[in-house]
Design a protein around this motif. Structure first.
Motif, PDB file in Angstrom:
ATOM      1  N   ARG A 256       0.966  -1.245  -0.084  1.00 34.40           N
ATOM      2  CA  ARG A 256       0.025   0.001  -0.073  1.00 34.40           C
ATOM      3  C   ARG A 256       0.827   1.339  -0.004  1.00 34.40           C
ATOM      4  O   ARG A 256       2.013   1.204   0.695  1.00 34.40           O
ATOM      5  CB  ARG A 256      -0.914   0.185   1.353  1.00 34.40           C
ATOM      6  CG  ARG A 256      -1.971  -1.103   1.183  1.00 34.40           C
ATOM      7  CD  ARG A 256      -2.812  -1.093   2.412  1.00 34.40           C
ATOM      8  NE  ARG A 256      -4.032  -1.895   2.175  1.00 34.40           N
ATOM      9  CZ  ARG A 256      -4.873  -2.394   3.115  1.00 34.40           C
ATOM     10  NH1 ARG A 256      -4.783  -1.695   4.120  1.00 34.40           N
ATOM     11  NH2 ARG A 256      -5.836  -3.307   3.297  1.00 34.40           N
ATOM     12  N   ALA A 257       0.384   2.351  -0.644  1.00 40.13           N
ATOM     13  CA  ALA A 257       1.249   3.533  -0.746  1.00 40.13           C
ATOM     14  C   ALA A 257       0.203   4.719  -0.894  1.00 40.13           C
ATOM     15  O   ALA A 257      -0.785   4.596  -1.503  1.00 40.13           O
ATOM     16  CB  ALA A 257       2.147   3.544  -1.842  1.00 40.13           C
ATOM     17  N   GLU A 271       3.026   1.012   3.342  1.00 41.27           N
ATOM     18  CA  GLU A 271       2.774   0.060   4.481  1.00 41.27           C
ATOM     19  C   GLU A 271       2.917  -1.439   3.659  1.00 41.27           C
ATOM     20  O   GLU A 271       2.257  -1.483   2.761  1.00 41.27           O
ATOM     21  CB  GLU A 271       1.471   0.133   5.175  1.00 41.27           C
ATOM     22  CG  GLU A 271       1.314   1.264   5.913  1.00 41.27           C
ATOM     23  CD  GLU A 271      -0.223   1.497   6.590  1.00 41.27           C
ATOM     24  OE1 GLU A 271      -1.002   0.673   6.366  1.00 41.27           O
ATOM     25  OE2 GLU A 271      -0.294   2.385   7.225  1.00 41.27           O
ATOM     26  N   THR A 272       3.551  -2.394   4.456  1.00 44.75           N
ATOM     27  CA  THR A 272       3.481  -3.804   3.966  1.00 44.75           C
ATOM     28  C   THR A 272       3.716  -4.649   5.235  1.00 44.75           C
ATOM     29  O   THR A 272       3.450  -4.152   6.326  1.00 44.75           O
ATOM     30  CB  THR A 272       4.784  -3.905   2.830  1.00 44.75           C
ATOM     31  OG1 THR A 272       4.973  -5.162   2.623  1.00 44.75           O
ATOM     32  CG2 THR A 272       6.113  -3.381   3.421  1.00 44.75           C
ATOM     33  N   LEU A 273       4.462  -5.963   4.859  1.00 42.74           N
ATOM     34  CA  LEU A 273       4.386  -6.779   6.109  1.00 42.74           C
ATOM     35  C   LEU A 273       6.017  -6.966   6.165  1.00 42.74           C
ATOM     36  O   LEU A 273       6.575  -7.137   4.881  1.00 42.74           O
ATOM     37  CB  LEU A 273       3.789  -8.016   5.971  1.00 42.74           C
ATOM     38  CG  LEU A 273       2.277  -7.727   6.234  1.00 42.74           C
ATOM     39  CD1 LEU A 273       1.527  -9.185   5.940  1.00 42.74           C
ATOM     40  CD2 LEU A 273       1.892  -7.249   7.749  1.00 42.74           C
ATOM     41  N   HIS A 274       6.548  -7.316   7.255  1.00 38.83           N
ATOM     42  CA  HIS A 274       8.053  -7.617   7.113  1.00 38.83           C
ATOM     43  C   HIS A 274       8.119  -9.093   7.050  1.00 38.83           C
ATOM     44  O   HIS A 274       7.282  -9.814   7.085  1.00 38.83           O
ATOM     45  CB  HIS A 274       8.601  -7.187   8.555  1.00 38.83           C
ATOM     46  CG  HIS A 274      10.133  -7.460   8.418  1.00 38.83           C
ATOM     47  ND1 HIS A 274      10.794  -8.572   9.311  1.00 38.83           N
ATOM     48  CD2 HIS A 274      11.331  -6.824   8.076  1.00 38.83           C
ATOM     49  CE1 HIS A 274      12.210  -8.328   9.296  1.00 38.83           C
ATOM     50  NE2 HIS A 274      12.421  -7.371   8.403  1.00 38.83           N
ATOM     51  N   ALA A 313      -7.820   0.991   1.841  1.00 39.33           N
ATOM     52  CA  ALA A 313      -7.688  -0.385   0.944  1.00 39.33           C
ATOM     53  C   ALA A 313      -7.296  -0.031  -0.272  1.00 39.33           C
ATOM     54  O   ALA A 313      -6.639  -0.777  -1.000  1.00 39.33           O
ATOM     55  CB  ALA A 313      -8.964  -1.130   1.298  1.00 39.33           C
ATOM     56  N   GLU A 314      -7.917   1.166  -0.672  1.00 40.18           N
ATOM     57  CA  GLU A 314      -7.788   1.828  -1.778  1.00 40.18           C
ATOM     58  C   GLU A 314      -6.263   2.330  -2.335  1.00 40.18           C
ATOM     59  O   GLU A 314      -5.971   2.988  -3.262  1.00 40.18           O
ATOM     60  CB  GLU A 314      -8.790   2.973  -2.382  1.00 40.18           C
ATOM     61  CG  GLU A 314      -8.677   4.021  -1.227  1.00 40.18           C
ATOM     62  CD  GLU A 314      -9.718   3.949  -0.356  1.00 40.18           C
ATOM     63  OE1 GLU A 314      -9.903   5.051   0.511  1.00 40.18           O
ATOM     64  OE2 GLU A 314     -10.036   2.704   0.201  1.00 40.18           O
ATOM     65  N   ASP A 315      -5.422   2.271  -1.196  1.00 39.81           N
ATOM     66  CA  ASP A 315      -4.321   3.020  -1.265  1.00 39.81           C
ATOM     67  C   ASP A 315      -3.237   1.957  -1.694  1.00 39.81           C
ATOM     68  O   ASP A 315      -2.379   1.445  -1.060  1.00 39.81           O
ATOM     69  CB  ASP A 315      -3.715   3.683   0.082  1.00 39.81           C
ATOM     70  CG  ASP A 315      -4.467   4.789   0.434  1.00 39.81           C
ATOM     71  OD1 ASP A 315      -4.821   5.822  -0.446  1.00 39.81           O
ATOM     72  OD2 ASP A 315      -4.934   4.758   1.544  1.00 39.81           O
ATOM     73  N   ARG A 316      -3.298   1.666  -2.954  1.00 39.12           N
ATOM     74  CA  ARG A 316      -2.583   0.574  -3.692  1.00 39.12           C
ATOM     75  C   ARG A 316      -1.272   1.180  -4.328  1.00 39.12           C
ATOM     76  O   ARG A 316      -1.137   2.075  -4.568  1.00 39.12           O
ATOM     77  CB  ARG A 316      -3.399  -0.227  -4.691  1.00 39.12           C
ATOM     78  CG  ARG A 316      -4.532  -0.949  -4.228  1.00 39.12           C
ATOM     79  CD  ARG A 316      -4.192  -2.126  -3.627  1.00 39.12           C
ATOM     80  NE  ARG A 316      -5.431  -2.739  -3.036  1.00 39.12           N
ATOM     81  CZ  ARG A 316      -5.467  -3.973  -2.324  1.00 39.12           C
ATOM     82  NH1 ARG A 316      -4.503  -4.386  -2.146  1.00 39.12           N
ATOM     83  NH2 ARG A 316      -6.720  -4.514  -2.112  1.00 39.12           N
ATOM     84  N   TRP A 317      -0.305   0.286  -4.402  1.00 38.02           N
ATOM     85  CA  TRP A 317       1.105   0.441  -5.215  1.00 38.02           C
ATOM     86  C   TRP A 317       0.487  -0.011  -6.468  1.00 38.02           C
ATOM     87  O   TRP A 317       0.256  -0.876  -6.839  1.00 38.02           O
ATOM     88  CB  TRP A 317       1.933  -0.291  -4.534  1.00 38.02           C
ATOM     89  CG  TRP A 317       3.411  -0.233  -5.252  1.00 38.02           C
ATOM     90  CD1 TRP A 317       3.852  -0.869  -6.553  1.00 38.02           C
ATOM     91  CD2 TRP A 317       4.289   1.124  -5.154  1.00 38.02           C
ATOM     92  NE1 TRP A 317       4.891  -0.171  -6.920  1.00 38.02           N
ATOM     93  CE2 TRP A 317       5.344   0.807  -6.209  1.00 38.02           C
ATOM     94  CE3 TRP A 317       4.387   2.078  -4.373  1.00 38.02           C
ATOM     95  CZ2 TRP A 317       6.444   1.639  -6.368  1.00 38.02           C
ATOM     96  CZ3 TRP A 317       5.402   3.023  -4.280  1.00 38.02           C
ATOM     97  CH2 TRP A 317       6.443   2.527  -5.329  1.00 38.02           C
ATOM     98  N   PRO A 318       1.083   0.877  -7.443  1.00 40.36           N
ATOM     99  CA  PRO A 318       1.784   2.336  -7.544  1.00 40.36           C
ATOM    100  C   PRO A 318       0.767   3.370  -6.955  1.00 40.36           C
ATOM    101  O   PRO A 318      -0.444   3.123  -7.202  1.00 40.36           O
ATOM    102  CB  PRO A 318       2.245   2.410  -8.741  1.00 40.36           C
ATOM    103  CG  PRO A 318       1.403   1.810  -9.857  1.00 40.36           C
ATOM    104  CD  PRO A 318       1.097   0.546  -8.797  1.00 40.36           C
TER     105      PRO A 318
END
Length: 321
Positions: A256-257, A271-274, A313-318
């Protein structure tokens, strides 16, 4: 007390700007301003001290600067023991805050940062300065405080205060200092090119967006793996960034970005997961000069990102502007 509070609140935004520039921490800046309020209230209760307050703004600035100087002197010991590289606690604001008649964000701490939009690059360089140099530079070069008052804060002469500011100025403009000269239009254009190059996964495309002497600094506070020294050069920085984004995609499935303002200039909230499953938040700030990225500053220490609202949820990459 209501009248005193009203007078003080009129000065709060400027005091936060002074304190944040000096300390590089939103929470420490807010604490310094609160301590300034306590000193102000105490001074007004003392007739002798009250007589010294001829110009409220100047008196409050002096009091706040003295508090910040004490914090800076004690912070040097803490910074030396800090795990890895240190970056300022970012002030993050959304791009879409709607029309503003005064040009600043509505939150006082955000107003403090956006007052002159110096960006993370200058904040990083200010960390190189001795406490007295930083105080002299911030007060004079950023807020136009006369050297006579700066000398009062530092307990020195006008000439010595002038010399401290001059030495700080040379450090700020040193050849190895990250350069940031871009206006808002150029910032957005370069950030979009940076995102497109990262999304392509092509090393050559990303290198073209980076200045040859670009520097990357990451602050994890020891919570996540991060380089313990600055990464220098377009090729090294590009390889590291592509590796990080590639791993984020593998670990999280989705990344997410959202484009945001970081210390007054355009950057990214990610935001992501380690790899161990922990949530990983990153605020990335860029320095831009001559149409290329001269500095990449990744703040991923969760202790410095506690005020960030979660991405949607809509803050997707790119990201989309």
């Amino acid at each position: 007390m209501r009248d005193l509070a009203t007078e003080f609140e009129a000065e709060r935004g400027r005091l936060l700007a002074v304190a944040y520039r000096m300390l590089g921490s939103r929470s420490e800046a807010e604490d310094a301003v609160q301590e300034t309020w306590l000193r102000y209230a105490a001074a007004l209760a003392d007739p002798t001290a009250r007589a010294e307050i001829r110009h409220l703004g100047a008196w409050l600035t002096t009091a706040c600067a003295r508090i910040c100087l004490d914090v800076l002197r004690s912070a040097r010991v803490r910074r030396e023991a800090y795990p890895g590289q240190w970056l300022p606690e970012p002030v993050v604001a959304p791009l879409d805050q709607g029309p503003r008649t005064d040009g600043f964000a509505p939150d006082p701490a955000e107003r403090a940062v956006r007052a002159d939009q110096v960006g993370t690059a200058l904040m990083v360089v200010l960390e190189r300065l001795a406490p007295e140099q930083r105080v002299a530079f911030v007060l004079h070069d950023v807020f136009a405080v006369p050297f006579s008052r700066i000398a009062e804060v530092l307990g020195t002469t006008d000439a010595a205060a002038r010399q401290l500011a001059s030495r700080a100025r040379r450090a700020v403009h040193a050849p190895d200092a990250p350069r940031h000269t871009a206006d808002a239009v150029e910032q957005r254009r370069v950030l979009a090119a940076f995102v497109a190059a990262v999304e392509s996964g092509e090393l050559a495309a990303l290198v073209r967006v980076l200045a040859p002497d670009v520097v990357l600094i990451g602050d994890s506070g020891g919570h996540f793996p991060a380089a313990r020294r600055p990464v220098l050069g377009a090729d090294a920085v590009a390889r590291l960034i592509l590796g990080l984004f590639g791993r984020a995609g593998r670990y999280a499935g989705t990344l997410r970005a959202r484009p945001v303002l970081v210390d007054g200039v355009e950057g990214l909230h990610l935001e992501t997961l380690h790899s161990d499953g922990r949530p990983l938040r990153v605020v990335a700030a860029l320095a831009v000069d001559g149409g290329r990225v001269t500095g990449v500053f990744h703040q991923l220490n969760p202790e410095k990102l506690g005020n960030l609202p979660p991405l949607a949820a809509e803050d997707r990459w790119p990201p989309r502007w």
